[in-house]
Design a protein around this motif. Sequence first.
Motif, PDB file in Angstrom:
ATOM      1  N   LYS A  92      59.367 -16.200  19.733  1.00  0.00           N
ATOM      2  CA  LYS A  92      59.139 -15.349  20.907  1.00  0.00           C
ATOM      3  C   LYS A  92      58.951 -13.736  20.486  1.00  0.00           C
ATOM      4  CE  LYS A  92      60.208 -18.582  23.756  1.00  0.00           C
ATOM      5  NZ  LYS A  92      59.205 -19.584  24.276  1.00  0.00           N
ATOM      6  N   ARG A  93      57.995 -13.833  19.654  1.00  0.00           N
ATOM      7  CA  ARG A  93      57.566 -12.171  19.370  1.00  0.00           C
ATOM      8  C   ARG A  93      56.283 -12.272  18.518  1.00  0.00           C
ATOM      9  NH1 ARG A  93      58.642 -10.438  13.972  1.00  0.00           N
ATOM     10  NH2 ARG A  93      59.598 -12.007  12.828  1.00  0.00           N
ATOM     11  N   VAL A  94      55.780 -11.048  18.194  1.00  0.00           N
ATOM     12  CA  VAL A  94      54.719 -11.025  17.542  1.00  0.00           C
ATOM     13  C   VAL A  94      54.847 -11.077  16.104  1.00  0.00           C
ATOM     14  CG1 VAL A  94      52.670  -9.407  17.126  1.00  0.00           C
ATOM     15  CG2 VAL A  94      53.423  -9.767  19.295  1.00  0.00           C
ATOM     16  N   VAL A  95      54.107 -11.893  15.204  1.00  0.00           N
ATOM     17  CA  VAL A  95      54.325 -11.972  13.785  1.00  0.00           C
ATOM     18  C   VAL A  95      53.090 -11.634  13.047  1.00  0.00           C
ATOM     19  CG1 VAL A  95      56.244 -13.576  14.031  1.00  0.00           C
ATOM     20  CG2 VAL A  95      53.863 -14.254  13.724  1.00  0.00           C
ATOM     21  N   TYR A  96      53.404 -11.050  11.931  1.00  0.00           N
ATOM     22  CA  TYR A  96      52.174 -10.462  10.733  1.00  0.00           C
ATOM     23  C   TYR A  96      52.359 -11.542   9.810  1.00  0.00           C
ATOM     24  CZ  TYR A  96      52.317  -6.223  13.329  1.00  0.00           C
ATOM     25  OH  TYR A  96      52.206  -5.166  14.651  1.00  0.00           O
ATOM     26  N   GLU A  97      51.005 -12.014   9.405  1.00  0.00           N
ATOM     27  CA  GLU A  97      51.043 -13.007   8.437  1.00  0.00           C
ATOM     28  C   GLU A  97      49.697 -12.737   7.494  1.00  0.00           C
ATOM     29  OE1 GLU A  97      50.746 -16.559  10.585  1.00  0.00           O
ATOM     30  OE2 GLU A  97      52.785 -17.056  10.497  1.00  0.00           O
ATOM     31  N   PRO A  98      49.922 -13.084   6.239  1.00  0.00           N
ATOM     32  CA  PRO A  98      48.448 -12.836   5.483  1.00  0.00           C
ATOM     33  C   PRO A  98      47.446 -13.621   6.177  1.00  0.00           C
ATOM     34  CG  PRO A  98      50.495 -13.295   3.991  1.00  0.00           C
ATOM     35  CD  PRO A  98      50.835 -13.566   5.539  1.00  0.00           C
ATOM     36  N   VAL A  99      46.410 -13.105   6.023  1.00  0.00           N
ATOM     37  CA  VAL A  99      45.018 -13.726   6.154  1.00  0.00           C
ATOM     38  C   VAL A  99      44.822 -15.127   6.007  1.00  0.00           C
ATOM     39  CG1 VAL A  99      42.733 -13.602   6.697  1.00  0.00           C
ATOM     40  CG2 VAL A  99      43.913 -11.709   7.102  1.00  0.00           C
ATOM     41  N   ARG A 100      44.752 -15.999   7.063  1.00  0.00           N
ATOM     42  CA  ARG A 100      44.227 -17.565   6.418  1.00  0.00           C
ATOM     43  C   ARG A 100      42.862 -17.849   7.089  1.00  0.00           C
ATOM     44  NH1 ARG A 100      49.079 -20.668   8.811  1.00  0.00           N
ATOM     45  NH2 ARG A 100      48.323 -19.343  10.541  1.00  0.00           N
ATOM     46  N   TYR A 147      50.935   0.204  14.358  1.00  0.00           N
ATOM     47  CA  TYR A 147      51.706   1.166  13.858  1.00  0.00           C
ATOM     48  C   TYR A 147      52.002   0.947  12.286  1.00  0.00           C
ATOM     49  CZ  TYR A 147      52.908   2.908  18.215  1.00  0.00           C
ATOM     50  OH  TYR A 147      52.683   3.421  19.528  1.00  0.00           O
ATOM     51  N   GLY A 148      52.260  -0.318  11.852  1.00  0.00           N
ATOM     52  CA  GLY A 148      52.554  -0.757  10.717  1.00  0.00           C
ATOM     53  C   GLY A 148      50.977  -1.150   9.777  1.00  0.00           C
ATOM     54  N   PHE A 149      50.140  -0.867  10.209  1.00  0.00           N
ATOM     55  CA  PHE A 149      48.599  -1.270   9.524  1.00  0.00           C
ATOM     56  C   PHE A 149      48.738  -0.461   8.265  1.00  0.00           C
ATOM     57  CE2 PHE A 149      44.315  -1.361   8.865  1.00  0.00           C
ATOM     58  CZ  PHE A 149      43.960  -2.463   9.343  1.00  0.00           C
ATOM     59  N   GLU A 150      48.089  -1.325   7.447  1.00  0.00           N
ATOM     60  CA  GLU A 150      47.956  -0.775   6.080  1.00  0.00           C
ATOM     61  C   GLU A 150      46.407  -0.819   5.592  1.00  0.00           C
ATOM     62  OE1 GLU A 150      50.097  -3.214   2.882  1.00  0.00           O
ATOM     63  OE2 GLU A 150      51.988  -2.861   4.119  1.00  0.00           O
ATOM     64  N   PHE A 164      37.147  -1.873   2.161  1.00  0.00           N
ATOM     65  CA  PHE A 164      38.283  -2.590   2.768  1.00  0.00           C
ATOM     66  C   PHE A 164      37.754  -4.223   3.324  1.00  0.00           C
ATOM     67  CE2 PHE A 164      40.456  -4.080   6.826  1.00  0.00           C
ATOM     68  CZ  PHE A 164      41.750  -3.638   6.671  1.00  0.00           C
ATOM     69  N   PRO A 165      38.418  -5.212   3.184  1.00  0.00           N
ATOM     70  CA  PRO A 165      38.070  -6.361   3.129  1.00  0.00           C
ATOM     71  C   PRO A 165      37.559  -6.904   4.736  1.00  0.00           C
ATOM     72  CG  PRO A 165      40.325  -6.510   2.683  1.00  0.00           C
ATOM     73  CD  PRO A 165      39.896  -5.295   2.513  1.00  0.00           C
ATOM     74  N   LEU A 166      36.558  -7.555   4.788  1.00  0.00           N
ATOM     75  CA  LEU A 166      36.118  -8.054   6.318  1.00  0.00           C
ATOM     76  C   LEU A 166      36.961  -8.692   6.987  1.00  0.00           C
ATOM     77  CD1 LEU A 166      32.306  -8.870   5.393  1.00  0.00           C
ATOM     78  CD2 LEU A 166      33.194  -6.724   6.185  1.00  0.00           C
ATOM     79  N   THR A 167      37.865  -9.302   6.292  1.00  0.00           N
ATOM     80  CA  THR A 167      38.843 -10.123   7.023  1.00  0.00           C
ATOM     81  C   THR A 167      40.214  -9.323   7.190  1.00  0.00           C
ATOM     82  OG1 THR A 167      39.730 -11.210   5.016  1.00  0.00           O
ATOM     83  CG2 THR A 167      37.916 -12.346   6.388  1.00  0.00           C
ATOM     84  N   GLY A 168      40.348  -8.294   6.731  1.00  0.00           N
ATOM     85  CA  GLY A 168      41.494  -7.543   6.836  1.00  0.00           C
ATOM     86  C   GLY A 168      42.785  -8.265   5.803  1.00  0.00           C
ATOM     87  N   PHE A 169      43.746  -7.435   5.693  1.00  0.00           N
ATOM     88  CA  PHE A 169      44.942  -7.934   4.828  1.00  0.00           C
ATOM     89  C   PHE A 169      45.732  -9.082   5.556  1.00  0.00           C
ATOM     90  CE2 PHE A 169      43.857  -3.882   3.051  1.00  0.00           C
ATOM     91  CZ  PHE A 169      43.229  -4.374   1.924  1.00  0.00           C
ATOM     92  N   VAL A 170      46.279  -8.569   6.971  1.00  0.00           N
ATOM     93  CA  VAL A 170      47.158  -9.521   7.941  1.00  0.00           C
ATOM     94  C   VAL A 170      46.615  -9.925   9.196  1.00  0.00           C
ATOM     95  CG1 VAL A 170      49.095  -8.392   6.817  1.00  0.00           C
ATOM     96  CG2 VAL A 170      48.073  -7.427   8.750  1.00  0.00           C
ATOM     97  N   GLU A 171      46.969 -10.861   9.518  1.00  0.00           N
ATOM     98  CA  GLU A 171      46.612 -11.220  10.889  1.00  0.00           C
ATOM     99  C   GLU A 171      47.769 -11.322  11.834  1.00  0.00           C
ATOM    100  OE1 GLU A 171      44.870 -15.112  10.690  1.00  0.00           O
ATOM    101  OE2 GLU A 171      46.891 -16.287   9.989  1.00  0.00           O
ATOM    102  N   VAL A 172      47.588 -10.735  12.949  1.00  0.00           N
ATOM    103  CA  VAL A 172      48.564 -10.983  14.002  1.00  0.00           C
ATOM    104  C   VAL A 172      48.664 -12.124  15.108  1.00  0.00           C
ATOM    105  CG1 VAL A 172      49.583  -9.245  15.774  1.00  0.00           C
ATOM    106  CG2 VAL A 172      48.713  -8.394  13.673  1.00  0.00           C
ATOM    107  N   ARG A 173      49.602 -12.760  15.442  1.00  0.00           N
ATOM    108  CA  ARG A 173      49.527 -13.836  16.421  1.00  0.00           C
ATOM    109  C   ARG A 173      51.163 -13.836  17.092  1.00  0.00           C
ATOM    110  NH1 ARG A 173      52.584 -18.107  15.151  1.00  0.00           N
ATOM    111  NH2 ARG A 173      52.972 -18.416  12.923  1.00  0.00           N
TER     112      ARG A 173
END
Length: 199
Positions: A163-171, A137-140, A148-157
């Motif tokens: 105790k929840r799903v978090v979005y972080e910049p790609v590392r 839903y929040g995908f940019e 579009f960059p091959l690694t994307g902008f954020v990673e989800v884990r």
Amino acid sequence: MDETLRDIAEYIASERSDAIVDWHIAYGELTLSIVPGEILPLVKFLYDDPRLGFVNLIDICGVDWPAREKRFDIVYHLMSPRQNARIRLKLATDEATPVASIASVYPGADWFEREAYDFYGVLFAGHPDLRRILTDYGFEGYPLRKDFPLTGFVEVRYDDEQKRVVYEPVRLAQQFRDFDFESPWEGTDYVLPGDEKAH
């Protein structure tokens, strides 16, 4: 089969010359390049005309050509059981110009158009529910655009502490990779037998 496709193309071009820019047959397939603003009237004609009967929508997809002014091709694949033939309709558009939705003629176009919007950012005017379908839903951004960059902008884990799903910049973490420095594929510090002459 080429003769049947040629007859179909000539008939469509004679009846709807305002909508057809060009047509050609290659590898046993008919492709019609069409005026973008004419897609809805043209598919209605292809669907309703008793001589044609293109009543099956097989696919709608996008193609990104970032160097072009109209960078996107929207490609429609239709089938006529009456003619036992398939045709491809192709139109060019840009990021800001909406393409008319054909969901009123082919209800199955709903999800195909949502997918093209989700992955390329192509807008479909008159679509009943134009929103993302496969990304979060929040995908940019639009992941099938060539810029579009091959690694994307954020990673989800899943964060166990929060105790929840978090979005972080790609590392691009390297510490988890397992390097085998003894493998000839990774490179070695010693000379393998037979490689003495390489240096």
